[in-house]
Write a protein that holds these residues in place. Structure first.
Motif, PDB file in Angstrom:
ATOM      1  N   MET A   1     103.292   0.387  32.937  1.00 46.54           N
ATOM      2  CA  MET A   1     102.355   1.260  32.237  1.00 46.54           C
ATOM      3  C   MET A   1     102.409   0.945  30.743  1.00 46.54           C
ATOM      4  O   MET A   1     103.484   0.898  30.145  1.00 46.54           O
ATOM      5  N   THR A   2     101.273   0.704  30.112  1.00 46.49           N
ATOM      6  CA  THR A   2     101.235   0.402  28.687  1.00 46.49           C
ATOM      7  C   THR A   2     101.383   1.679  27.883  1.00 46.49           C
ATOM      8  O   THR A   2     101.199   2.790  28.389  1.00 46.49           O
ATOM      9  N   GLY A   3     101.710   1.503  26.589  1.00 45.92           N
ATOM     10  CA  GLY A   3     101.916   2.662  25.740  1.00 45.92           C
ATOM     11  C   GLY A   3     100.721   3.579  25.690  1.00 45.92           C
ATOM     12  O   GLY A   3     100.856   4.802  25.690  1.00 45.92           O
ATOM     13  N   SER A   4      99.513   3.012  25.638  1.00 44.43           N
ATOM     14  CA  SER A   4      98.315   3.846  25.525  1.00 44.43           C
ATOM     15  C   SER A   4      98.034   4.635  26.791  1.00 44.43           C
ATOM     16  O   SER A   4      97.274   5.603  26.768  1.00 44.43           O
ATOM     17  N   GLU A   5      98.657   4.260  27.911  1.00 43.46           N
ATOM     18  CA  GLU A   5      98.443   4.988  29.157  1.00 43.46           C
ATOM     19  C   GLU A   5      99.448   6.118  29.345  1.00 43.46           C
ATOM     20  O   GLU A   5      99.278   6.964  30.206  1.00 43.46           O
ATOM     21  N   LEU A   6     100.504   6.113  28.531  1.00 39.44           N
ATOM     22  CA  LEU A   6     101.509   7.159  28.639  1.00 39.44           C
ATOM     23  C   LEU A   6     100.967   8.461  28.052  1.00 39.44           C
ATOM     24  O   LEU A   6     100.104   8.455  27.165  1.00 39.44           O
ATOM     25  N   PRO A   7     101.494   9.609  28.504  1.00 41.49           N
ATOM     26  CA  PRO A   7     101.033  10.879  27.933  1.00 41.49           C
ATOM     27  C   PRO A   7     101.420  11.014  26.462  1.00 41.49           C
ATOM     28  O   PRO A   7     102.398  10.431  25.989  1.00 41.49           O
ATOM     29  N   HIS A   8     100.642  11.816  25.773  1.00 40.78           N
ATOM     30  CA  HIS A   8     100.698  11.944  24.312  1.00 40.78           C
ATOM     31  C   HIS A   8     102.102  12.306  23.820  1.00 40.78           C
ATOM     32  O   HIS A   8     102.634  11.680  22.899  1.00 40.78           O
ATOM     33  N   LEU A   9     102.713  13.322  24.417  1.00 40.20           N
ATOM     34  CA  LEU A   9     104.016  13.779  23.944  1.00 40.20           C
ATOM     35  C   LEU A   9     105.077  12.707  24.116  1.00 40.20           C
ATOM     36  O   LEU A   9     105.895  12.482  23.217  1.00 40.20           O
ATOM     37  N   LEU A  10     105.057  12.028  25.246  1.00 35.01           N
ATOM     38  CA  LEU A  10     106.054  10.989  25.495  1.00 35.01           C
ATOM     39  C   LEU A  10     105.930   9.862  24.473  1.00 35.01           C
ATOM     40  O   LEU A  10     106.935   9.324  23.995  1.00 35.01           O
ATOM     41  N   ARG A  11     104.704   9.518  24.114  1.00 37.74           N
ATOM     42  CA  ARG A  11     104.492   8.444  23.148  1.00 37.74           C
ATOM     43  C   ARG A  11     105.084   8.812  21.786  1.00 37.74           C
ATOM     44  O   ARG A  11     105.760   7.998  21.147  1.00 37.74           O
ATOM     45  N   VAL A  12     104.847  10.039  21.348  1.00 40.85           N
ATOM     46  CA  VAL A  12     105.394  10.475  20.056  1.00 40.85           C
ATOM     47  C   VAL A  12     106.913  10.604  20.135  1.00 40.85           C
ATOM     48  O   VAL A  12     107.635  10.219  19.204  1.00 40.85           O
ATOM     49  N   ALA A  13     107.418  11.118  21.257  1.00 39.15           N
ATOM     50  CA  ALA A  13     108.870  11.255  21.416  1.00 39.15           C
ATOM     51  C   ALA A  13     109.566   9.910  21.379  1.00 39.15           C
ATOM     52  O   ALA A  13     110.736   9.817  20.977  1.00 39.15           O
ATOM     53  N   ARG A  14     108.853   8.862  21.760  1.00 37.15           N
ATOM     54  CA  ARG A  14     109.424   7.516  21.728  1.00 37.15           C
ATOM     55  C   ARG A  14     109.176   6.791  20.414  1.00 37.15           C
ATOM     56  O   ARG A  14     109.576   5.646  20.244  1.00 37.15           O
ATOM     57  N   GLY A  15     108.482   7.462  19.484  1.00 36.17           N
ATOM     58  CA  GLY A  15     108.372   6.892  18.147  1.00 36.17           C
ATOM     59  C   GLY A  15     106.995   6.433  17.720  1.00 36.17           C
ATOM     60  O   GLY A  15     106.835   5.956  16.597  1.00 36.17           O
ATOM     61  N   GLU A  16     105.969   6.565  18.580  1.00 37.10           N
ATOM     62  CA  GLU A  16     104.620   6.154  18.169  1.00 37.10           C
ATOM     63  C   GLU A  16     104.047   7.129  17.136  1.00 37.10           C
ATOM     64  O   GLU A  16     104.371   8.324  17.140  1.00 37.10           O
ATOM     65  N   ILE A  17     103.194   6.645  16.280  1.00 36.46           N
ATOM     66  CA  ILE A  17     102.487   7.470  15.313  1.00 36.46           C
ATOM     67  C   ILE A  17     101.061   7.655  15.806  1.00 36.46           C
ATOM     68  O   ILE A  17     100.302   6.686  15.928  1.00 36.46           O
ATOM     69  N   LEU A  18     100.689   8.887  16.116  1.00 36.21           N
ATOM     70  CA  LEU A  18      99.372   9.200  16.648  1.00 36.21           C
ATOM     71  C   LEU A  18      98.645  10.161  15.718  1.00 36.21           C
ATOM     72  O   LEU A  18      99.232  10.693  14.772  1.00 36.21           O
ATOM     73  N   ALA A  19      97.372  10.404  15.993  1.00 38.31           N
ATOM     74  CA  ALA A  19      96.528  11.150  15.062  1.00 38.31           C
ATOM     75  C   ALA A  19      96.969  12.603  14.897  1.00 38.31           C
ATOM     76  O   ALA A  19      96.823  13.183  13.817  1.00 38.31           O
ATOM     77  N   ARG A  20      97.495  13.189  15.959  1.00 36.54           N
ATOM     78  CA  ARG A  20      97.935  14.587  15.872  1.00 36.54           C
ATOM     79  C   ARG A  20      99.278  14.737  16.585  1.00 36.54           C
ATOM     80  O   ARG A  20      99.595  13.948  17.483  1.00 36.54           O
ATOM     81  N   PRO A  21     100.062  15.733  16.216  1.00 40.37           N
ATOM     82  CA  PRO A  21     101.307  15.956  16.948  1.00 40.37           C
ATOM     83  C   PRO A  21     101.020  16.525  18.328  1.00 40.37           C
ATOM     84  O   PRO A  21     100.093  17.330  18.490  1.00 40.37           O
ATOM     85  N   PRO A  22     101.784  16.135  19.333  1.00 42.99           N
ATOM     86  CA  PRO A  22     101.650  16.782  20.636  1.00 42.99           C
ATOM     87  C   PRO A  22     102.124  18.225  20.544  1.00 42.99           C
ATOM     88  O   PRO A  22     102.865  18.590  19.621  1.00 42.99           O
TER      89      PRO A  22
END
Length: 353
Positions: A1-22
C-alpha cells in the motif's frame, strides 16, 4: 500500500506533512451519544459491552458512522487484560473499577502469570479485525492499553483513588515489591500492544492516567522506566507502528514523557500546545489539546478554539484531539460541529491568513 492510500491519521503519525491535522476524540464512543446510552440501558454491564465483540464493534463504530473521525478507537477498558495475568476485576457503573483482593504482597505478585491474549482476550482479535474491515482506509484503527503505573495503582488501591496513599505508601516503603509488580505489568502490556497490532490496530495509545499524580522525581522511578520497557519491546517487533502516550495533568513531566520512546505525546488542555511543542522539541509529534468543556460553548466559540489549537499545533506532526475524553452531556450537535470544522480547518485558516 502506498503512502497516499493509507488513512490520514496514520500518515501524519508516521511523519507525513498533510494539509490539515487528522482528528479524533478520546472517549468519542460513549455516554454523550444517545445511541450508546440506549445500548447501555439494554446491556448494563460495562464488561459485557466491552468484552462482547459484537457490542464492542457496534459501540466503536457509532461515532464513526455519525461523524467520520480520522481515528476509530476500539471500545474497551484499560483493565481488560488484568484477568489474563491473574487479577480479576469488576466495573460498577456508578463506582468504577473494583479489584478485590487488591495486590499488596510479594506472594500475590509472584503468583501472576504471563499474558496469553489468544487464551484470555480472544474478543480483541474479532473487534480489531472487524473494525479494520468496516472502515477500510477511510480511517485509522486505534488500539489502546493502560500503562504499568496506572494499572498498578488500580490493583494496589483496589479501586479509584483521590490521594493514591496505598500505592505511594508501597512505592516509598516497599519499592522492591512495587518494582517487581510494575515489571510484570510492563511485560504483559507489551505483549498486549503487540497482540493488538497483530490483530489490526494501526496506532496504539497508552494511557498512564494516574502518572500525573507523581512528582517528577518519582515519575522517573516508577513510570518512565516502564513506559520505556513497553515501548522497547513493542518497537522490537513492530518498529513502524506509531505509539502515543497520554497522561492527565502532565505539565510537570512533559519532557520526561518525551523520553519514553513513543512517537506522539498527547497533551492535556492545562498547557499551551505551542509551549508543549517547544518543550518536547521539533522531533516529537503531538496530539491534543482542546478543553473538552469547550464543546459546551457556542459553535462560533468551538470554531475559534479549533483554529487556535491547530495554529499552535504548528502545521505538521499534530493530531487534533481533546485534552481528555468527551464529557457526558456534551451536545452531539457540537461534537458534529467539531468534526465538520476540523476537516475544513486548512481552508478556514487560509481565508484568515
Amino acid at each position: 500500500m502506498t503512502g497516499s492510500e493509507l488513512p490520514h491519521l496514520l500518515r501524519v503519525a508516521r511523519g507525513e506533512i498533510l494539509a490539515r491535522p487528522p482528528v479524533w476524540m478520546m472517549r468519542q464512543a460513549g455516554r454523550y451519544m444517545k445511541v450508546y446510552r440506549d445500548l447501555r440501558d439494554k446491556y448494563p454491564s460495562f464488561r459485557d459491552r466491552s468484552e462482547n465483540a459484537d457490542l464492542a464493534i457496534e459501540i466503536s463504530l457509532q461515532p464513526w458512522r455519525a461523524f467520520q473521525p480520522d481515528g476509530v478507537i476500539m471500545f474497551s477498558d484499560i483493565l481488560t487484560p488484568l484477568p489474563g495475568i491473574g487479577i480479576p476485576f469488576d466495573i460498577i457503573e456508578s463506582k468504577g473499577p473494583i479489584i478485590d483482593p487488591p495486590i499488596r504482597t510479594q506472594e500475590q505478585v509472584d503468583n501472576l502469570h504471563p499474558l496469553d491474549p489468544d487464551a484470555s482476550l480472544p474478543f480483541i482479535r474479532t473487534i480489531l479485525q472487524t473494525l479494520r474491515q468496516e472502515v477500510g482506509n477511510q480511517s485509522t484503527v486505534l488500539g489502546f492499553v493502560g500503562a504499568p503505573w496506572t494499572l498498578a495503582a488500580y490493583a494496589v488501591e483496589g479501586k479509584s483513588s483521590k490521594n493514591y496513599a496505598v500505592i505511594k505508601g508501597m512505592a516509598f516503603s516497599a519499592p522492591d515489591l512495587l518494582h517487581s509488580f510494575l515489571g510484570k505489568l510492563a511485560d504483559a502490556i507489551a505483549t498486549y500492544v503487540c497482540y493488538q497490532i497483530e490483530c489490526g490496530a494501526q496506532v496504539v495509545q497508552m494511557f498512564d492516567s494516574w502518572a500525573g499524580e507523581l512528582s517528577p522525581q518519582d515519575y522517573e522511578v516508577f513510570a518512565l522506566p516502564y513506559h520505556q520497557q513497553v515501548v522497547k519491546a513493542v518497537k522490537a517487533k513492530h518498529p513502524d507502528t506509531p505509539l502515543i502516550l497520554y497522561i492527565s495533568g502532565s505539565a510537570g513531566v512533559l519532557e520526561r514523557m518525551g523520553k519514553s520512546g513513543v512517537d506522539i505525546v498527547s497533551v492535556d488542555w492545562t498547557m499551551d500546545l505551542a509551549e508543549a511543542r517547544q518543550r518536547l522539541g521539533p522531533a516529537m509529534k503531538v496530539q491534543g489539546n482542546m478543553d473538552p468543556g469547550v464543546l459546551f460553548g457556542s459553535k462560533d466559540f468551538i470554531t475559534e478554539r479549533i483554529l487556535d489549537t491547530v495554529r499552535k499545533g504548528g502545521g505538521q506532526g499534530h493530531i487534533l484531539n481533546l485534552g481528555h475524553g468527551v464529557l457526558p452531556g456534551t451536545p452531539e450537535e457540537n461534537v458534529e460541529h467539531f468534526f465538520t470544522i476540523s476537516k475544513q480547518v486548512d481552508q478556514l485558516l487560509a481565508v484568515q491568513a
